[in-house]
Design a protein around this motif. Structure first.
Motif: not given
Length: 154
Positions: A31, A46, A49-50, A54, A113-114
């Protein structure tokens, strides 16, 4: 930076990056982590991937906003302009798809929560692609499973 309502925010000092970098990086893989600095603005660490998730969610949001600003036609008709792959779906499936995408987007935006919206978008797009390729309930040689059926490993 708030991850989602009710969840604790991970915060680390910049000195933790030099003293415990492996620990901080492992945490950032799970996270986003806010890194505070004495001499500047806090930064967010981050995973790629995060960050990409987004960015995809923001792109999807921009498309949905464009759809909602147009007042000509039904939601499904307007969304088919923004997402031309929806034209491979039946009119009834276009309606379901449009509502499912809006609902998933709302859930993603409200929970941060994408994956909720992106998974729904991907699922419907793959369904449309399969239909366009000639795969449907009536396709010869295909056996469709009900939602509660499981497939054994080979």
């Amino acid at each position: 930076m708030t991850i989602a309502s009710g969840l604790p925010v991970a915060t680390r000092r910049s000195s933790d990056l030099s003293k415990h970098s492996a620990e901080v990086f492992a945490e950032a893989e799970d996270h986003p982590v806010t890194v505070t600095r004495r001499d500047g603005e806090a930064l967010v660490l981050m995973s790629q991937r995060e960050a990409e998730g987004r960015a995809r969610l923001l792109n999807f949001a921009a498309q949905l906003i464009t759809v909602t600003l147009d007042d000509r036609g039904s939601l499904a008709e307007r969304m088919s302009k923004a997402f031309p792959w929806m034209l491979a779906l039946s009119p009834a499936d276009r309606e379901s798809c449009a509502q499912d995408l809006v609902d998933a987007a709302r859930a993603s935006f409200s929970t941060d929560q994408t994956h909720l919206a992106i998974a729904e978008l991907t699922s419907w797009k793959e369904t449309a692609t399969a239909i366009a390729a000639g795969l449907s309930n009536g396709s010869a040689g295909l056996e469709w499973l009900d939602g509660d059926e499981t497939v054994e490993r080979p």
